[in-house]
Design an enzyme around this catalytic site. Structure first.
Site, PDB file in Angstrom:
ATOM      1  N   ASP A   1      44.535  44.407  46.783  1.00  0.00           N
ATOM      2  CA  ASP A   1      44.342  45.855  46.884  1.00  0.00           C
ATOM      3  C   ASP A   1      43.308  46.031  48.265  1.00  0.00           C
ATOM      4  OD1 ASP A   1      44.407  48.874  46.152  1.00  0.00           O
ATOM      5  OD2 ASP A   1      42.066  48.345  45.924  1.00  0.00           O
TER       6      ASP A   1
ATOM      7  N   GLU B   1      47.374  44.902  51.023  1.00  0.00           N
ATOM      8  CA  GLU B   1      47.230  46.392  52.005  1.00  0.00           C
ATOM      9  C   GLU B   1      46.664  46.135  53.074  1.00  0.00           C
ATOM     10  OE1 GLU B   1      47.198  50.328  49.002  1.00  0.00           O
ATOM     11  OE2 GLU B   1      45.456  48.762  48.814  1.00  0.00           O
TER      12      GLU B   1
END
Ligand code: CA
Length: 686
Positions: A322, A351
């Site tokens: 993340d 990400e």
């Protein structure tokens, strides 16, 4: 500040003693406090002995060995630092009581379910062989339509149920059986480490779980008994084993960029060390009030040891980071190297952005963003958001992309088809293995809701042909592109959250997968399944190197996109052609290639269906594409050579051994490309 590199922090259990070790170099005093239960509200709650730990001044590690069998006792540390004593669970907890306030002394061996010793990781040879389905544990089986038994709904154990069907009616498969049929290779689980936002005691509430509390322990609310520290561990392993037994790999969503709160076990143990600060202010590139200082040696060690622990103890096959942009490149490369020692096929992707880059507290050049992809292993992959936006428009507004008829970003579409690995088109990835190709994830509107919104519609149960055609165009684009395809669970059944674009704490009525949609949208489900089947049978689509990227020949009139993909893999089709028409009128396009084109083609996917069966036959290379349609064509000769059907079993590709998976980041200089013959130089025609 002194560091400690051994991997034995936390508590280590033996049946006659337990060793407690905690790193806290500035502390004046550390004690371990034993308890009978994980909280005071439980029956039999009792405060037991406490023991002082002794500091090793060379390492900053406090240690005590407590004799006797401490199995299943709970504990906390009392850390005195800067004149203040605070109680905290162990930063390195392996097991926890309810809501993660006390750690538990765990005999990890005793948590192994039957057959765990024989459980094997599920790997694909290259990252680009994976087909990833992203799901939240609660969403998977939270709806009664899942057919899962009521006591397992929304729990880890739902993944272990076989033979489940829609509403338990015995017709259409759901959950595990459904996934086997769909053909995905990996399930990506939204946070399953212990997070704060759901009260485990009441079991009420819903949250995605991007609020980590204890990184190395499974979340308690997904277990059938969050009070007993062993249960969640055993049930988590049962889930992993059931997926592995079905041939499906397990990827964990890991959120090392921030913790649920600044008042965390990290800050109670070593105040301020684990966070990035500017003066007295905690930096906030995570958007959640704090950002974890991955670049500090002990924070970096923590991340690296944590992923290795999940891979070893829980047999996890991949990790999704993340807000990876908050993490420094050195740490991510070290994560790669460390996992390579377990198995280089463990997947890593993340990400490549932050919530606020100006608040990152590390140099831009050090952050894991796309611009720095070149500094990372080619097996640390990144989500391709520019492809996503070019396909469907911005995530949550009513703007449109290619699949809704917007041709302004067609070069972003083409660069995405090539996994942003072609120097001709907007390159940032070294190779397709560094690119996650997708058009929906848990964040933002579901693809279906976005398509409805951008079409000015709000009937989420619509069967509008035009919107379904857009959805199929998207699917065909994702699954015939280079890189690793990724979908939000249920994208293939027109999953809706009724327009809720940020459902992180919305109820299950919004979030849970409505399995009845596998019936209503069965044509769409079958379309996805057929595309996955095609991808698995034609290895150039899964190419790990840039060979296919360089041999793909594009033709576009600014609206239609067509391309040919040659193949020299023995036992497979020799060439594929893929063509997209996003307009409302039929279109004609002439296929081109670097090599001789076949005289005829077999259509295996059109606007209605996709798969490995012949839909129709076409002569010549001037192709008519119906409105709002993707066509996938296979060279007619090689299709017939395979008996008009396909080989029973795909033969092992006869490529020369491609790049070693121990790529450049392992220190070994690997061949940049395999010795596979390059059919021709890259070229593009307009
Ligand atoms: Ca929790």
């Amino acid at each position: 500040m002194m560091n400690y590199n051994n991997n034995d922090l936390g508590c280590t259990y033996y049946n006659d003693r337990t060793v407690f070790k905690v790193w806290s170099p500035d502390a004046a005093n550390v004690r371990v406090q034993l308890y009978k239960t994980g909280s005071d509200s439980e029956e039999g709650a009792q405060k037991l002995e406490s023991y002082g730990l002794k500091l090793d001044p060379n390492t900053g590690v406090w240690c005590v060995t407590v004799f006797g069998d401490l199995k299943d006792l709970y504990y906390t540390y009392l850390v005195t630092v800067c004149g203040k004593t605070q109680e905290t669970q162990d930063v390195y907890s392996k097991a926890l009581g309810v809501n993660g306030r006390r750690s538990m002394v765990c005999d990890m061996k005793s948590t192994d379910p039957e057959g765990w010793n024989e459980d094997k990781h599920v790997y694909v040879k290259y990252p680009t062989d994976a087909v990833i389905w992203e799901v939240h544990v609660g969403d998977f089986s939270g709806s009664p339509s899942s057919g899962v038994s009521p006591e397992h709904r929304g729990k880890y154990l739902a993944f272990t149920e076989k033979g489940t069907t829609v509403n338990g009616e015995g017709k259409r498969p759901t959950c595990l059986d459904y996934l086997i049929k769909l053909g995905v290779t990996h399930v990506h689980l939204n946070p399953v480490y212990d997070f704060d936002s759901v009260d485990e005691a009441s079991g009420e509430g819903y949250n995605w779980g991007y609020d980590p509390a204890n990184y190395n322990v499974p979340e308690g609310s997904y277990s059938t008994n969050p009070y007993d520290g062993n249960t969640r561990i055993r049930e988590f392993k049962e889930m992993v084993k059931a997926l592995h037994d079905a041939g499906i790999g397990v990827i964990m969503d890991v959120v090392y960029n921030h913790t649920s709160s600044i008042d965390s076990c990290f800050n109670r143990t070593v105040p301020d060390y684990y966070y990035r600060k500017y003066g007295d202010r905690y930096l906030n590139s995570s958007g959640c009030g704090n950002v974890f200082a991955s670049e500090k040696p002990m924070a970096r060690n923590f991340i690296v040891n944590s992923v290795a622990y999940w891979a070893n103890e829980y047999h996890i096959d991949g990790f999704r980071f993340d807000l990876m942009g908050c993490i420094d490149t050195t740490t991510m490369n070290l994560v790669r190297l460390t996992l390579d020692e377990i198995d280089p096929r463990i997947l890593i992707y993340g990400e490549p952005w932050t919530a606020d880059l100006g608040e990152n507290g590390i140099a831009f050049d050090d952050a894991c963003v796309k611009e720095n992809a070149y500094k990372l292993s080619s097996r640390v992959a990144m989500f391709n958001d520019s492809f996503r936006n070019a396909l469907k428009g911005n995530n949550d507004d009513s703007s449109i992309g290619y699949i809704q008829g917007n041709n302004h970003n067609i070069y972003y579409v083409i660069s995405g088809i090539l996994a942003c690995s072609s120097s001709t088109f907007l390159k940032w990835a070294k190779k397709p293995t560094q690119c996650i190709t997708y058009n929906s994830a848990h964040d933002n509107l579901t693809l279906w809701d976005k398509l409805l919104k951008s079409s000015g519609m709000d009937d989420y149960d619509s069967t509008d042909e035009h919107v379904l055609a857009m959805n199929k165009l998207s699917a065909a684009l994702v699954f015939t592109s280079q890189g690793t395809p990724f979908i939000l669970a249920g994208e293939e059944m027109a999953r809706t959250k009724h327009g809720d674009h940020n459902s992180y704490k919305s109820p299950l009525s919004v979030n849970a997968i409505d399995w009845t949609r596998t019936r209503k949208y069965r044509n769409l489900v079958n379309y996805y399944r057929g595309l996955i089947e095609i991808r698995k049978l034609f290895s150039p689509l899964r190419e790990a190197t840039t060979v296919t990227v360089n041999n793909t020949y594009f033709e576009t009139d600014g609206r239609c996109i067509a391309y040919t993909v040659p193949n020299i893999t023995h036992g497979e089709w020799d060439m594929m052609a893929i063509a997209f028409n996003n307009g409302n009128e039929p279109a004609k396009i002439t296929l081109k290639s670097h090599i001789t084109l076949p005289e005829s083609w077999v259509v295996i996917a059109d606007g209605d269906r996709a798969g490995t069966e012949q839909i129709k036959h076409l002569d010549g290379n001037s192709i008519s594409i119906p409105p709002m349609t993707a066509l996938i064509l296979v060279d007619g000769h090689s299709f017939l050579k395979c008996g008009g059907t396909l080989p029973e079993k795909k033969q092992e590709p006869k490529k020369s051994e491609p790049e070693t998976l121990q790529d450049e980041m392992s220190g070994e200089k690997a061949a940049e490309e395999p010795e596979r013959e390059t059919v021709n130089e890259p070229a593009v025609s307009e």
